[in-house]
Design an enzyme around this catalytic site. Structure first.
Site, PDB file in Angstrom:
ATOM      1  N   GLU A 149      16.987  79.210  -5.418  1.00  0.00           N
ATOM      2  CA  GLU A 149      16.657  78.059  -5.522  1.00  0.00           C
ATOM      3  C   GLU A 149      15.374  77.616  -6.374  1.00  0.00           C
ATOM      4  O   GLU A 149      15.173  76.551  -6.538  1.00  0.00           O
ATOM      5  CB  GLU A 149      16.515  77.244  -4.155  1.00  0.00           C
ATOM      6  CG  GLU A 149      18.005  77.060  -3.419  1.00  0.00           C
ATOM      7  CD  GLU A 149      18.111  78.349  -2.366  1.00  0.00           C
ATOM      8  OE1 GLU A 149      17.750  79.434  -2.899  1.00  0.00           O
ATOM      9  OE2 GLU A 149      18.795  78.177  -1.626  1.00  0.00           O
ATOM     10  N   TRP A 179       4.521  83.046  18.361  1.00  0.00           N
ATOM     11  CA  TRP A 179       5.171  83.883  17.352  1.00  0.00           C
ATOM     12  C   TRP A 179       4.771  85.118  17.075  1.00  0.00           C
ATOM     13  O   TRP A 179       3.599  85.646  16.781  1.00  0.00           O
ATOM     14  CB  TRP A 179       5.503  82.952  15.891  1.00  0.00           C
ATOM     15  CG  TRP A 179       6.182  81.635  16.236  1.00  0.00           C
ATOM     16  CD1 TRP A 179       6.796  81.203  17.190  1.00  0.00           C
ATOM     17  CD2 TRP A 179       6.438  80.800  15.049  1.00  0.00           C
ATOM     18  NE1 TRP A 179       7.147  80.245  16.952  1.00  0.00           N
ATOM     19  CE2 TRP A 179       6.982  79.621  15.660  1.00  0.00           C
ATOM     20  CE3 TRP A 179       5.981  80.710  13.609  1.00  0.00           C
ATOM     21  CZ2 TRP A 179       7.356  78.488  14.987  1.00  0.00           C
ATOM     22  CZ3 TRP A 179       6.404  79.561  13.103  1.00  0.00           C
ATOM     23  CH2 TRP A 179       7.125  78.436  13.600  1.00  0.00           C
ATOM     24  N   THR A 193      23.568  81.194  -4.074  1.00  0.00           N
ATOM     25  CA  THR A 193      22.967  82.108  -2.908  1.00  0.00           C
ATOM     26  C   THR A 193      23.718  83.207  -2.167  1.00  0.00           C
ATOM     27  O   THR A 193      25.106  82.567  -1.882  1.00  0.00           O
ATOM     28  CB  THR A 193      22.205  81.234  -1.819  1.00  0.00           C
ATOM     29  OG1 THR A 193      23.049  80.586  -1.061  1.00  0.00           O
ATOM     30  CG2 THR A 193      21.220  80.490  -2.452  1.00  0.00           C
ATOM     31  N   LYS A 234      10.119  84.462  19.062  1.00  0.00           N
ATOM     32  CA  LYS A 234       9.324  83.780  20.078  1.00  0.00           C
ATOM     33  C   LYS A 234       8.909  84.394  21.267  1.00  0.00           C
ATOM     34  O   LYS A 234       9.871  84.329  21.998  1.00  0.00           O
ATOM     35  CB  LYS A 234       9.878  82.349  20.122  1.00  0.00           C
ATOM     36  CG  LYS A 234      10.020  81.581  19.147  1.00  0.00           C
ATOM     37  CD  LYS A 234      10.578  80.216  19.182  1.00  0.00           C
ATOM     38  CE  LYS A 234      10.836  79.656  17.431  1.00  0.00           C
ATOM     39  NZ  LYS A 234      11.810  78.939  17.267  1.00  0.00           N
TER      40      LYS A 234
END
Ligand code: ADP
Length: 544
Positions: free
Chosen positions: A330, A446, A185, A441
């Site tokens: 992944e 959110w 990654t 936030k």
């Protein structure tokens, strides 16, 4: 009682073997650096993969050894996918866009024994050589006549290696759980982490990805992967195309709108895959010239959120179905794809757009859950937003030689933590709102930076947009919208604000807009928000 079926391991070599036998004359077209087109068939590619597999044995590698590649989407790279993995060696595809320090790290961490390098990356590798103790051979992926002058020690010529071997080889049979390929990654913080795929996971992923509601690749398709073979195996296309018997067009290094669109039309490409930035270039060229999408029926957009305006442009202007997909290194990488269900035949155009703009439904064998901060499961009601976890036979169960990173990546039940935040609706459609570390936030609630960015790029003056949260004395954090204008356009901030006003909740509206010439990206084309947060650390919001 056991079933009485043949015990045949799932091996990558079976994919090229199948293509060579039953689609032997199906073409692979590869664009060279000088833009000329090289053409051959699955039967030819299979024979050359066997020759390169024998060359690897002659160079003293053993099953399990890692062999690296620094290469574009090209026919030689395709041969290495099979030539390296087919005999149990491990293909380590290296992303040449990583920083030199990251390249040093991953080549040493993987302990690559041989590096296969396309001529355009020779200069890059020459600078790293003193720090690569494990590499014994450097092979330049070119014919003799095009070998560049190089300081690489004992550089070998790819075509010489092929010449020296015959194609007589039975692919060996071994444990399907054996490692087949390794991809790191790009990691915006800390060291890159290695996903080590197996033969079994790769074949299952190839199977899964060919399903109609995933990539839906078939033998009548002509597929051009723009997504690089040096990052998550070009979303598995070098495996799924031989499985399906589809024609493969490998675009090499020229990935601008004109180069891609020309190739789409010339080769009769029916299906292509890329990240949003690639499609921006192709759509711009197609809008200006009317060329590029004469044969394309479907494109996959993934890697970052596809703005609804892009999905709509494909459909309305070019008659192309844009399938939005989500996944991760992944996860080999495919997790979800946004295809419709039968019930949508009766749905309103708005409802259909909403489905097509989601990240889609999970593939069979990919399981999903969302949880709150305490790890408690949240309902799949399309409303609750939480941390996304996955599991399945093509999801990693740890990182290669990295116990610390592995320990942090899973929950107590063994699910892999994606780091993405999303909702999942009762039909299984996932809507990613953010990376968990990018969530804004504000006053305990959110704000989705992705939703705001998607809304902003819908404005005709906006080429690209990023939203970050800045510290705010009253609300904790408030959003700052950062815009790159389209060529020749200027940004009228109040006009952008009123454009956004009916697209997001009022309290989501950014507290300010900043205009920049360009935005920082990672080696895989994602917005580099860590860098943006540093750049704007001292920025004063007018509301603060
Ligand atoms: P990297 O090496 O850049 O980490 P990955 O391909 O593994 O590359 O990145 C995976 C991440 O990319 C996902 O966790 C998600 O945050 C993002 N991503 C991928 N596809 C989408 C999508 N369709 N919409 C939103 N985010 C996406």
């Amino acid at each position: 009682m056991l079933g009485m079926m043949m015990d045949q391991p799932l091996l990558i070599s079976s994919l090229i073997e199948h293509a060579a036998r039953f689609h032997g004359d199906t073409e692979i077209v590869s664009r060279e650096t000088d833009r000329s087109l090289f053409r051959y068939t699955y039967a030819d590619a299979s024979a050359r993969a066997k020759r390169i597999a024998k060359a690897l044995q002659r160079l003293g590698t053993a099953p399990g050894d890692r062999v690296g590649t620094l290469a574009w989407n090209s026919h030689r790279h395709f041969e290495l996918y099979y030539g390296i993995s087919g005999t149990g060696r491990v293909l380590h595809t290296i992303n040449p866009r990583l920083f030199p320090d990251q390249l040093r790290y991953i080549i040493n961490h993987a302990a690559d024994q041989i590096l296969f390098i396309e001529p355009s990356f020779v200069g890059l590798v020459e600078k790293l050589v003193p720090d690569l103790p494990t590499v014994r051979h450097y092979v330049i992926m070119a014919p003799k006549a095009l070998m560049p002058a190089t300081s690489l020690p004992n550089a070998l010529c790819y075509e010489d290696l092929i010449e020296a071997e015959t194609p007589e080889l039975e692919w060996p049979r071994f444990d399907e759980q054996s490692a087949s390929s390794l991809c790191y990654t790009s990691g915006t913080t800390g060291n890159p982490k290695g996903a080590l795929y197996s033969h079994r996971s790769t074949v299952l992923h190839a199977f899964g990805s060919c399903a109609a509601d995933m990539l839906g690749v078939g033998a009548a398709d002509c597929v051009l992967p723009v997504v690089p073979m040096f990052h998550v195996n070009a979303w598995g296309i070098p495996y799924s195309c031989p499985l399906a018997g589809a024609k493969l067009v490998l675009p090499g290094q020229h990935l601008d709108g004109e180069s891609l669109c020309t190739l789409f039309d010339q080769e009769g490409v029916t299906f292509s895959l890329g990240v949003p930035t690639i499609w921006l270039g192709a759509l711009k060229y197609a809008d200006e010239t009317g060329k590029g999408f004469s044969s394309i029926k479907r494109v996959i957009i993934g890697g970052s959120a596809a703005p609804p305006s892009m999905i709509e442009a494909f459909d309305k202007k070019h008659g192309v179905r844009a399938v939005h997909a989500w996944g991760m290194t992944e996860m080999s990488p495919l997790g979800t794809a946004a295809c419709l269900k039968a019930r949508h035949a009766a749905a309103s155009p708005e409802a259909i757009t909403r489905v097509l703009c989601s990240q889609g439904r999970p593939s069979f064998l990919v399981d999903l859950k969302i949880t709150d901060e305490a790890g408690e499961r949240l309902p799949h009601d399309g409303v609750a937003v939480g941390n996304l976890y996955v599991r399945g036979p093509w999801v990693v169960r740890g990182y290669y030689n990295d116990p610390d990173a592995s320990a942090e990546a899973f929950d107590a039940e063994g699910w892999f933590k994606t780091g993405d935040v999303c909702s999942i609706d009762p039909d299984g459609y996932v809507r990613i709102t953010d990376r968990s570390k990018d969530v804004i936030k504000s006053g305990g609630e959110w704000i989705s930076s992705i939703d705001l960015e998607n809304a902003a790029v819908g404005h005709p003056d906006v080429a690209e947009a990023a939203v970050i949260g800045l510290a705010h004395p009253r609300w904790d954090e408030r959003p700052l919208l950062i815009i790159v204008p389209k060529e020749g356009r200027t940004i009228d901030k109040p006009a952008i604000m009123s454009f956004l006003a009916d697209k997001v909740a009022k309290w989501w509206l950014p507290d300010d807009i900043a205009v920049v010439e360009q935005l920082p990206h990672t080696a895989t084309g994602k917005l580099l928000k860590t860098k943006l947060r540093q750049d704007f650390a001292d920025y004063k919001l007018p509301t603060a």
